[in-house]
Design an enzyme around this catalytic site. Structure first.
Site, short mmCIF file in Angstrom:
data_model
loop_
_atom_site.label_atom_id
_atom_site.label_comp_id
_atom_site.label_asym_id
_atom_site.label_seq_id
_atom_site.Cartn_x
_atom_site.Cartn_y
_atom_site.Cartn_z
N HIS A 209 0.81 -1.23 0.00
CA HIS A 209 0.00 0.00 0.00
C HIS A 209 0.84 1.27 0.00
O HIS A 209 0.30 2.36 -0.11
CB HIS A 209 -0.94 0.02 1.22
CG HIS A 209 -0.22 0.30 2.50
ND1 HIS A 209 0.58 -0.61 3.11
CD2 HIS A 209 -0.17 1.41 3.27
CE1 HIS A 209 1.10 -0.10 4.21
NE2 HIS A 209 0.66 1.14 4.33
C1 UD1 Z 1 -2.19 5.56 5.97
C2 UD1 Z 1 -0.88 5.96 6.65
C3 UD1 Z 1 0.14 4.85 6.50
C4 UD1 Z 1 -0.41 3.53 6.97
C5 UD1 Z 1 -1.70 3.23 6.23
C6 UD1 Z 1 -2.30 1.92 6.68
C7 UD1 Z 1 -0.37 8.36 6.60
C8 UD1 Z 1 0.55 9.37 6.01
N1 UD1 Z 1 -0.30 7.14 6.04
O1 UD1 Z 1 -1.92 5.46 4.57
O2 UD1 Z 1 1.28 5.16 7.27
O3 UD1 Z 1 0.53 2.51 6.73
O4 UD1 Z 1 -2.61 4.31 6.49
O5 UD1 Z 1 -3.49 1.61 6.08
O6 UD1 Z 1 -1.08 8.66 7.51
N2 UD1 Z 1 -9.32 5.11 1.71
C9 UD1 Z 1 -10.53 4.47 1.66
N3 UD1 Z 1 -11.16 4.18 2.84
C10 UD1 Z 1 -10.63 4.47 4.04
C11 UD1 Z 1 -9.40 5.14 4.09
C12 UD1 Z 1 -8.74 5.44 2.93
O7 UD1 Z 1 -11.04 4.19 0.60
O8 UD1 Z 1 -11.27 4.15 5.07
C13 UD1 Z 1 -8.60 5.42 0.46
C14 UD1 Z 1 -8.87 6.82 -0.03
O9 UD1 Z 1 -8.95 6.80 -1.41
C15 UD1 Z 1 -7.62 7.58 0.40
C16 UD1 Z 1 -6.54 6.52 0.30
O10 UD1 Z 1 -7.19 5.30 0.66
O11 UD1 Z 1 -7.37 8.70 -0.40
C17 UD1 Z 1 -5.38 6.76 1.20
O12 UD1 Z 1 -5.80 6.95 2.56
P1 UD1 Z 1 -4.87 7.78 3.58
O13 UD1 Z 1 -5.42 7.73 4.93
O14 UD1 Z 1 -4.53 9.11 2.99
O15 UD1 Z 1 -3.47 7.03 3.53
P2 UD1 Z 1 -3.12 5.46 3.51
O16 UD1 Z 1 -2.52 5.17 2.19
O17 UD1 Z 1 -4.25 4.64 3.99
#
Ligand code: UD1
Length: 368
Positions: A209
């Protein structure tokens, strides 16, 4: 004394669970739980709260997704009035996600002492957003709890007074040991995901991821090709993080990934643990899974150039292989032929880290 605990993203939930339990049992401390809402899907949030018996948050800030700046700023904006209204005696943050730094920064500027659990880990790679979050959160913290001894050296090098640092072990491993026996069998995990034919005795688990692996189409394609080649020798199970599912789709790689691996939705904690503990090997770019495989004694190949958790390599079952096809395949074949590194359990990864942390907090906030 009131300790405001903050969670935001999936890897925070298993870290806060044992702390909430211990704080809840303390006579002098009282927890108050804030969920920032950084992760909000049922599979990314609710499943973890239920399974790990984390109490429903006292406040859900509901921030959702966004760019780093937008997400961090929104968390800060929504956290400030909650902090003001509740006036806790300390704010406790875990890990290295955007919610960690956002709430630490708000608290530090309001003069509320910040406590960081999982301090001092360094990848020395500032292209990783988490590395920036780690360095800054540690600078803002009054009290720092570490999972491995090397972390103290990192903190001292950055000018942090060692008197504020406590080596206590790993709360993520508290949760692992506490829940190990509750994890379902591999067949049950696959049946729950509607997969008809489970793999045999030997299988690999893949998790990916990190933006550095999944956001660059060339790298993602290289990784999918490596998995395709490995899948001829070992069945592969691949639970997809929402970011990875979106990137595979956007780059026309989902079909190729599905041909190589059994694709699964994001798994809840116990289902993931069920797969991890029976796997022949795990290929991952996660931080937490490097630690979990070390605690389980399962061989792990980390698809990154560096790790902030060096003890999983020096003592545990972890090997760094980057995103290079040849290195990944060579290392995987080594494990298939000789079972991989044996490894040993790191010091204090014994299921009692939360107990040690709460004892230090009691002395610090409410000395008798
Ligand atoms: C975040 C953390 C990362 C961790 C990861 C675990 C930061 C900088 N990164 O990254 O360290 O390893 O979580 O999962 O905080 N999305 C969904 N549903 C959700 C949440 C996210 O669909 O419930 C999708 C959205 O399109 C979003 C993308 O995932 O834009 C990324 O989510 P985000 O929280 O920005 O970062 P992660 O890549 O999950």
């Amino acid at each position: 004394k009131r300790v405001m605990c903050v969670v935001g993203a999936r890897p925070n939930f298993m870290k806060i669970a044992p702390l909430m339990r211990r704080l809840g049992a303390s006579v002098s401390l009282e927890p108050y739980l804030v969920h920032t809402g950084q992760h909000y899907d049922a599979a990314m949030k609710a499943a973890f709260f239920e399974q790990l018996h984390i109490p429903e948050p006292d406040q859900d800030l509901g921030v959702g997704s966004g760019t780093h700046a937008a997400q961090t700023a929104e968390i800060m904006r929504r956290f400030e009035p909650v902090l003001e209204a509740q006036a806790p005696d300390a704010v406790l943050v875990v890990g290295d996600v955007n919610s960690t730094i956002a709430c630490a920064l708000v608290a530090a500027k309001k003069g509320v002492p910040v406590v960081h659990v999982e301090a001092g880990l360094r990848s020395f790679d500032r292209s990783m957003p988490e590395e920036i979050n780690r360095v800054l959160t540690d600078q803002l913290s009054e009290l720092l709890f570490t999972t491995e001894r090397l972390a103290l050296e990192n903190l001292e090098r950055e000018g942090i007074d060692p008197a504020r640092v406590h080596f206590v072990g790993n709360v993520m491993i508290d949760t692992l040991l506490h829940n190990r026996r509750r994890a379902p069998s591999v067949a049950a995990v696959l049946a729950a995901a509607d997969i008809a034919d489970p793999p045999g005795e030997r299988f690999g688990v893949i998790t990916l991821h990190r933006p550095s692996n999944v956001d660059d189409p060339m790298t993602l394609e290289r990784l999918v090709d490596a998995l395709a080649e490995l899948s001829a020798e070992l069945p592969l199970l691949f639970p997809l993080h929402p970011r990875t599912a979106a990137r595979l789709e956007a780059n026309g790689l989902r079909k190729r990934a599905a041909a190589a691996c059994t694709l699964l939705p994001p798994l809840d904690y116990l289902h993931m643990l069920g797969l991890l503990q029976s796997a022949t090997m795990v290929l991952t770019d996660s931080g937490g899974i490097q630690e979990e495989t070390t605690a389980l004694g399962v061989p792990c190949l980390t698809l990154r150039a560096n790790t902030e958790r060096p003890i999983t390599v020096s003592e545990g079952t972890n090997t760094m292989v980057g995103a290079d096809r040849a290195r990944i395949l060579a290392a995987a074949r080594n494990i298939l032929s000789d079972g991989g590194k044996a490894g040993r359990i790191p010091e204090l990864w014994d299921g009692r880290a939360a107990e040690r942390i709460v004892a230090v907090l009691e002395d610090w906030l409410a000395p008798v």
